[in-house]
Design a protein around this motif. Structure first.
Motif, PDB file in Angstrom:
ATOM      1  N   ASP A  45       0.832  -1.215   0.000  1.00 51.85           N
ATOM      2  CA  ASP A  45       0.000   0.000   0.000  1.00 51.85           C
ATOM      3  C   ASP A  45       0.857   1.252   0.000  1.00 51.85           C
ATOM      4  O   ASP A  45       0.453   2.290  -0.538  1.00 51.85           O
ATOM      5  N   ASP A  46       2.077   1.168   0.534  1.00 49.59           N
ATOM      6  CA  ASP A  46       3.002   2.312   0.437  1.00 49.59           C
ATOM      7  C   ASP A  46       3.293   2.626  -1.035  1.00 49.59           C
ATOM      8  O   ASP A  46       3.337   3.796  -1.426  1.00 49.59           O
ATOM      9  N   VAL A  47       3.521   1.570  -1.837  1.00 50.70           N
ATOM     10  CA  VAL A  47       3.855   1.807  -3.241  1.00 50.70           C
ATOM     11  C   VAL A  47       2.677   2.452  -3.973  1.00 50.70           C
ATOM     12  O   VAL A  47       2.860   3.363  -4.785  1.00 50.70           O
ATOM     13  N   VAL A  48       1.463   2.022  -3.662  1.00 43.25           N
ATOM     14  CA  VAL A  48       0.289   2.663  -4.276  1.00 43.25           C
ATOM     15  C   VAL A  48       0.241   4.146  -3.849  1.00 43.25           C
ATOM     16  O   VAL A  48       0.006   5.038  -4.672  1.00 43.25           O
ATOM     17  N   ALA A  49       0.521   4.387  -2.571  1.00 51.28           N
ATOM     18  CA  ALA A  49       0.545   5.767  -2.071  1.00 51.28           C
ATOM     19  C   ALA A  49       1.610   6.584  -2.795  1.00 51.28           C
ATOM     20  O   ALA A  49       1.370   7.736  -3.190  1.00 51.28           O
ATOM     21  N   LEU A  50       2.787   5.991  -2.987  1.00 49.65           N
ATOM     22  CA  LEU A  50       3.886   6.721  -3.635  1.00 49.65           C
ATOM     23  C   LEU A  50       3.537   7.036  -5.090  1.00 49.65           C
ATOM     24  O   LEU A  50       3.799   8.140  -5.573  1.00 49.65           O
ATOM     25  N   LEU A  51       2.918   6.073  -5.786  1.00 50.97           N
ATOM     26  CA  LEU A  51       2.537   6.335  -7.183  1.00 50.97           C
ATOM     27  C   LEU A  51       1.498   7.455  -7.251  1.00 50.97           C
ATOM     28  O   LEU A  51       1.578   8.344  -8.106  1.00 50.97           O
ATOM     29  N   LEU A  52       0.539   7.419  -6.318  1.00 52.08           N
ATOM     30  CA  LEU A  52      -0.480   8.477  -6.277  1.00 52.08           C
ATOM     31  C   LEU A  52       0.185   9.845  -6.045  1.00 52.08           C
ATOM     32  O   LEU A  52      -0.141  10.837  -6.703  1.00 52.08           O
ATOM     33  N   ALA A  53       1.137   9.887  -5.130  1.00 52.07           N
ATOM     34  CA  ALA A  53       1.805  11.151  -4.815  1.00 52.07           C
ATOM     35  C   ALA A  53       2.694  11.610  -5.971  1.00 52.07           C
ATOM     36  O   ALA A  53       2.649  12.791  -6.370  1.00 52.07           O
ATOM     37  N   LEU A  54       3.472  10.684  -6.514  1.00 53.80           N
ATOM     38  CA  LEU A  54       4.427  11.046  -7.574  1.00 53.80           C
ATOM     39  C   LEU A  54       3.702  11.435  -8.862  1.00 53.80           C
ATOM     40  O   LEU A  54       4.270  12.121  -9.715  1.00 53.80           O
ATOM     41  N   ALA A  55       2.451  11.018  -8.995  1.00 50.60           N
ATOM     42  CA  ALA A  55       1.644  11.377 -10.170  1.00 50.60           C
ATOM     43  C   ALA A  55       0.923  12.717  -9.976  1.00 50.60           C
ATOM     44  O   ALA A  55       0.136  13.117 -10.832  1.00 50.60           O
ATOM     45  N   SER A  56       1.208  13.391  -8.869  1.00 48.22           N
ATOM     46  CA  SER A  56       0.467  14.628  -8.549  1.00 48.22           C
ATOM     47  C   SER A  56       1.393  15.833  -8.336  1.00 48.22           C
ATOM     48  O   SER A  56       1.311  16.512  -7.311  1.00 48.22           O
ATOM     49  N   PRO A  57       2.280  16.090  -9.315  1.00 42.86           N
ATOM     50  CA  PRO A  57       3.281  17.163  -9.107  1.00 42.86           C
ATOM     51  C   PRO A  57       2.677  18.561  -9.042  1.00 42.86           C
ATOM     52  O   PRO A  57       3.314  19.470  -8.504  1.00 42.86           O
ATOM     53  N   GLN A  58       1.469  18.713  -9.570  1.00 39.87           N
ATOM     54  CA  GLN A  58       0.888  20.066  -9.500  1.00 39.87           C
ATOM     55  C   GLN A  58       0.566  20.457  -8.067  1.00 39.87           C
ATOM     56  O   GLN A  58       0.696  21.609  -7.680  1.00 39.87           O
ATOM     57  N   GLU A  59       0.148  19.484  -7.285  1.00 40.29           N
ATOM     58  CA  GLU A  59      -0.220  19.768  -5.892  1.00 40.29           C
ATOM     59  C   GLU A  59       0.902  19.479  -4.909  1.00 40.29           C
ATOM     60  O   GLU A  59       0.980  20.119  -3.866  1.00 40.29           O
TER      61      GLU A  59
END
Ligand code: BDR
Ligand code: CA
Length: 314
Positions: free
Chosen positions: A15-29
């Motif tokens: 679930d950390d990796v899913v969290a990291l992908l979600l975060a890394l895919a959100s550079p605008q915010e």
């Protein structure tokens, strides 16, 4: 929304990796300054490799990864290989990522960065045992000058625990560290099991992700399909939680969640309540409110956000 300067402390972990992908895919915010890794779900060398894999899969090798604590402050180390697999990443094959770790220790990185940051400018997302931040606070308490807030995946109140009847894994894995962070007086938000156990996968939601048919969606599908099995069986629930990704969703879209300011105490005494979070939900003690406790979330809203962001990756 205003762009968040963010450090993500993590122990990947499915679930950390899913969290990291979600975060890394959100550079605008999210302006992700670094990932810092800690021993937790698996040993530090594996969590550090998995964090670098997540960074590589997101095409974000610009984000440094610093390895930190290889064991908890005081207690005997525990791992969660039964849930996350021997390599800490269920459902996918792991390999040595192209880019190396950053030089230096995560704790030193936290101290240097937070001491030189503008006042209360940096948000810290804690997705594992809180050992790195506790060590940084113990070595240099003045680092709180640089911290805006800390958002934690951890704790359980209404839901009960997932590693003992009353304790959630991240708190049980290092309750002494969690106490140091709690006693620091910083602004804290807890995304607890109370919330994450209401945000469950379903066949529809997994299909929605699969329909993206890009590398990121295939990885997340493979990881989740394996990861959710244990919880679905254990709790007899129709889908599984994606705990750590709730922290990132909270940063991106807090309106998906609800909770209240409470007084929280962590039990670090040996015994059956070791690692328990005692939450004064009904304010019986009239004690100072030291955390915002998130107990609920919009499951479909969460999966829509995750799907949309994964669609931005390759
Ligand atoms: C937490 O424990 C870990 O196994 C997960 O990665 C998550 O951070 C859930 O209790
Ligand atoms: Ca984790």
């Amino acid at each position: 929304m205003e762009r968040v300067d963010l450090i993500i402390d993590t122990d990947p972990g499915a679930d950390d990796v899913v969290a990291l992908l979600l975060a890394l895919a959100s550079p605008q915010e999210l302006n992700i300054l670094a990932l810092t890794t800690v021993a937790g779900n698996v040993r530090l060398d594996k969590t550090s490799r998995n964090a670098r894999l997540a960074r590589e899969w997101a095409g974000r090798e610009d984000v440094p990864v610093y390895a930190g604590a290889s064991r908890p402050l005081m207690r005997t180390p525990i791992y969660a290989e039964d849930i996350h697999g021997k390599e800490g990443l269920s459902g996918v094959s792991v390999y040595e990522p192209k880019a190396a770790l950053a030089e230096g220790n995560a704790v030193a990185y936290l101290i240097d960065t937070l001491m030189s940051a503008s006042p209360h400018s940096i948000t810290i997302a804690m997705l594992g045992p809180q050992t790195n931040l506790a060590l940084a606070l113990m070595q240099q308490p003045a680092i709180i000058q640089g911290i805006k807030e800390v958002v934690i995946m951890g704790g359980a109140h209404f839901n009960g625990g997932n590693i003992t009847p009353v304790a959630e894994f991240n708190l049980f894995a290092d309750p002494h560290a969690a106490e140091v962070v709690l006693n620091s007086g910083m602004k804290l938000t807890y995304l607890s099991l109370d919330a994450t156990h209401k945000i469950l996968t379903s066949d529809e939601r997994l299909k929605q992700i699969a329909a993206l048919n890009n590398q990121a969606s295939r990885l997340v599908g493979d990881i989740l399909n394996d990861y959710i099995k244990a919880d679905m069986e254990h709790y007899d629930i129709p889908g599984g939680p994606v705990h750590d990704a709730a922290v990132i969703a909270w940063l991106l879209k807090p309106q998906l969640f609800s909770g209240r300011a409470v007084n929280v105490v962590i039990d670090s005494r040996e015994g059956p309540t070791f690692g328990q979070t005692i939450v004064d939900w009904h304010d019986r003690l009239k004690a100072p409110k030291n955390a915002f406790w998130v107990d609920s979330g919009d499951a479909q809203g969460f999966f829509n956000l995750l799907t949309e962001r994964l669609g931005r990756l390759k």
